[in-house]
Design a protein around this motif. Structure first.
Motif, PDB file in Angstrom:
ATOM      1  N   PRO A  84       0.809  -1.233   0.000  1.00  0.00           N
ATOM      2  CA  PRO A  84       0.000   0.000   0.000  1.00  0.00           C
ATOM      3  C   PRO A  84       0.838   1.277   0.000  1.00  0.00           C
ATOM      4  CG  PRO A  84      -0.862  -1.585   1.585  1.00  0.00           C
ATOM      5  CD  PRO A  84       0.443  -2.126   1.120  1.00  0.00           C
ATOM      6  N   TYR A  87       1.809   2.427  -3.430  1.00  0.00           N
ATOM      7  CA  TYR A  87       0.725   3.091  -4.171  1.00  0.00           C
ATOM      8  C   TYR A  87       0.852   4.613  -4.068  1.00  0.00           C
ATOM      9  CZ  TYR A  87      -4.099   4.568  -5.233  1.00  0.00           C
ATOM     10  OH  TYR A  87      -5.207   5.201  -5.744  1.00  0.00           O
ATOM     11  N   ARG A 281     -10.142  -3.787  -7.119  1.00  0.00           N
ATOM     12  CA  ARG A 281     -10.557  -3.142  -5.869  1.00  0.00           C
ATOM     13  C   ARG A 281      -9.847  -3.702  -4.633  1.00  0.00           C
ATOM     14  NH1 ARG A 281     -15.105  -2.679  -9.093  1.00  0.00           N
ATOM     15  NH2 ARG A 281     -16.104  -0.611  -9.019  1.00  0.00           N
ATOM     16  N   ARG A 282      -8.994  -4.655  -4.833  1.00  0.00           N
ATOM     17  CA  ARG A 282      -8.299  -5.218  -3.677  1.00  0.00           C
ATOM     18  C   ARG A 282      -7.050  -4.395  -3.377  1.00  0.00           C
ATOM     19  NH1 ARG A 282      -5.666 -11.180  -3.337  1.00  0.00           N
ATOM     20  NH2 ARG A 282      -4.136 -10.134  -4.670  1.00  0.00           N
ATOM     21  N   ARG A 283      -6.913  -3.985  -2.135  1.00  0.00           N
ATOM     22  CA  ARG A 283      -5.759  -3.192  -1.710  1.00  0.00           C
ATOM     23  C   ARG A 283      -4.477  -4.006  -1.847  1.00  0.00           C
ATOM     24  NH1 ARG A 283      -4.868  -2.135   4.538  1.00  0.00           N
ATOM     25  NH2 ARG A 283      -4.122  -4.262   4.234  1.00  0.00           N
ATOM     26  N   TRP A 366      -7.893   0.340  -6.729  1.00  0.00           N
ATOM     27  CA  TRP A 366      -6.476   0.621  -6.526  1.00  0.00           C
ATOM     28  C   TRP A 366      -5.718   0.533  -7.840  1.00  0.00           C
ATOM     29  CZ3 TRP A 366      -4.118   1.679  -1.716  1.00  0.00           C
ATOM     30  CH2 TRP A 366      -4.965   1.581  -0.604  1.00  0.00           C
TER      31      TRP A 366
END
Length: 399
Positions: A84, A87, A281-283, A366
């Motif tokens: 994360p 990102y 949509r998965r982090r 994401w």
């Protein structure tokens, strides 16, 4: 897979050096009369020197983006398994990415030589290298590589510099450390024993001899990384990210229960891996120092072809058979509780981070992706028989 995973050779070498770190003839955690040989301590320092300098040289000699300070524009998005933090780091200003590059070159090309400039500079080297590895741990899921690299960096510190970490109580660990230091200076009987001297000198000569081709490789304009010149892999050459991929591509494995895989009405469902990008949509996951080997190999496969990675067809066969062991490596099975898929295929996509605060991010995405085309065509168990037989692979049977 040795050639692809430099940390495995590094683990072997680190463990080999550890054999000689403590006396073999005592079980005491802090032997009072036999401090570690300085030859072993310097062997660990020589290891961290090669790891860092090798990484720095392979970058300068490799991808041009390391020289024009643009590699970090891509690294966070295209690294094997982003986390994360990556990102957000990806969207850092250009000047910050350039600063990261300069700092990286300083740590890998300049700082290693501090090892040879006396005690204080050696300690500075250890501090900088450990902090650098912590930064890498925070910004990426590079398996246990960075944690492992911290280990030889500890050899940059002597007992006096680490004494503050131990108990100051009378008879505590700190006193034992000080006693051990004193014993190493005054009680030379055991420390100077013939057997110990022979072992340490032989060890040092072995490391020196095995280091010759490694040094030649470091000095060569044709430097190779993450390889060894001896079968036991106890003195190796290292390097990381000699080239940077500028675009992230992913292989998405899909299955269908349709009889005809070419039927436009066929519904293809995606297998989700535990960590690698898939569901938009998965982090991104945070797993370091743990390692999902399959996810990592899928990253390699994505910028090659399935002909270069035949194991991925073997994986498809296991999925067609609903193999429990293989499915345990996946995050989700779209055919759980259903009839196993009749066909499995691989689709190729280009992935990019969504922009924080942008429309895609507001939709909970994401990632954004665009189809490139097929990676490998639809396959079924019947069609794989000849492929498996030619490679002497046992054909999976459906559970």
């Amino acid at each position: 897979m040795w050639g692809r995973s430099g940390w495995e050779s590094q683990l072997l070498e680190t463990g080999f050096l550890g054999i000689f770190l403590c006396p073999l003839w005592t079980l005491s955690p802090l032997p009072k009369s036999t401090p570690p040989s300085r030859i072993v301590i310097w062997a660990y320092r020589w290891l961290i020197f090669r790891i860092m300098l090798g990484a720095g040289l392979i970058k300068i000699r490799g991808d041009r983006c390391w020289r024009d300070l643009t590699c970090m524009n891509y690294h966070y998005e295209t690294q094997p398994v982003p986390n994360p933090i990556a990102y957000y780091m990806h969207r850092s200003p250009v000047w910050f990415h350039q600063f990261e590059m300069l700092f990286n070159h300083f740590i890998e090309l300049v700082v290693p030589f501090l090892l040879f400039l006396g005690r204080r500079m050696c300690i500075v080297h250890g501090v900088l290298q450990i902090l650098f590895q912590v930064l890498l741990i925070i910004s990426g899921n590079l398996s246990f590589l960075n944690w492992l690299t911290i280990v030889p960096s500890i050899a940059c510190f002597d007992d006096a510099s680490l004494a503050f970490l131990f108990s100051s109580k009378k008879g505590g660990t700190k006193d034992q450390v000080q006693e051990m230091q004193a014993a190493g200076k005054t009680s030379t009987l055991q420390y100077s024993s013939y057997i110990r001297k022979v072992v340490n000198i032989s060890f040092g000569l072995l490391i020196t001899f095995l280091s010759i081709p490694v040094v030649v490789n470091l000095l060569s304009s044709q430097q190779v990384m993450n390889t060894s010149f001896n079968p036991l892999r106890i003195v190796n050459t290292y390097g990381a990210f000699g080239s940077i991929t500028k675009e992230r591509t992913e292989v998405i494995i899909q299955g269908t229960s349709s009889v005809d895989p070419n039927d436009p009405a066929a519904v293809w469902e995606e297998y989700e891996f535990k960590c690698k990008p898939g569901d938009l949509r998965r982090r991104p996951c945070l797993i370091s120092p743990y390692h999902y080997r399959l996810d990592w190999l899928m990253w390699f496969a994505a910028f090659q072809t399935y002909e270069q990675n035949e194991w991925i067809i073997h994986l498809a066969g296991k999925l067609l058979a609903s193999d429990k062991e293989v499915l345990s490596l996946m995050a989700s099975n779209p055919f759980e509780g259903k009839t196993p898929p009749r066909w499995v295929r691989g689709e190729h996509f280009r992935y990019k981070f969504s922009r924080p605060g942008g429309n895609h991010a507001k939709d909970g995405k994401w990632w954004i992706r665009k189809s490139i085309g097929p990676y490998f065509p639809p396959v079924n168990l019947k069609g794989l028989k000849k492929f498996y037989k030619a490679r002497n692979w046992p054909l999976p049977t459906q559970n």
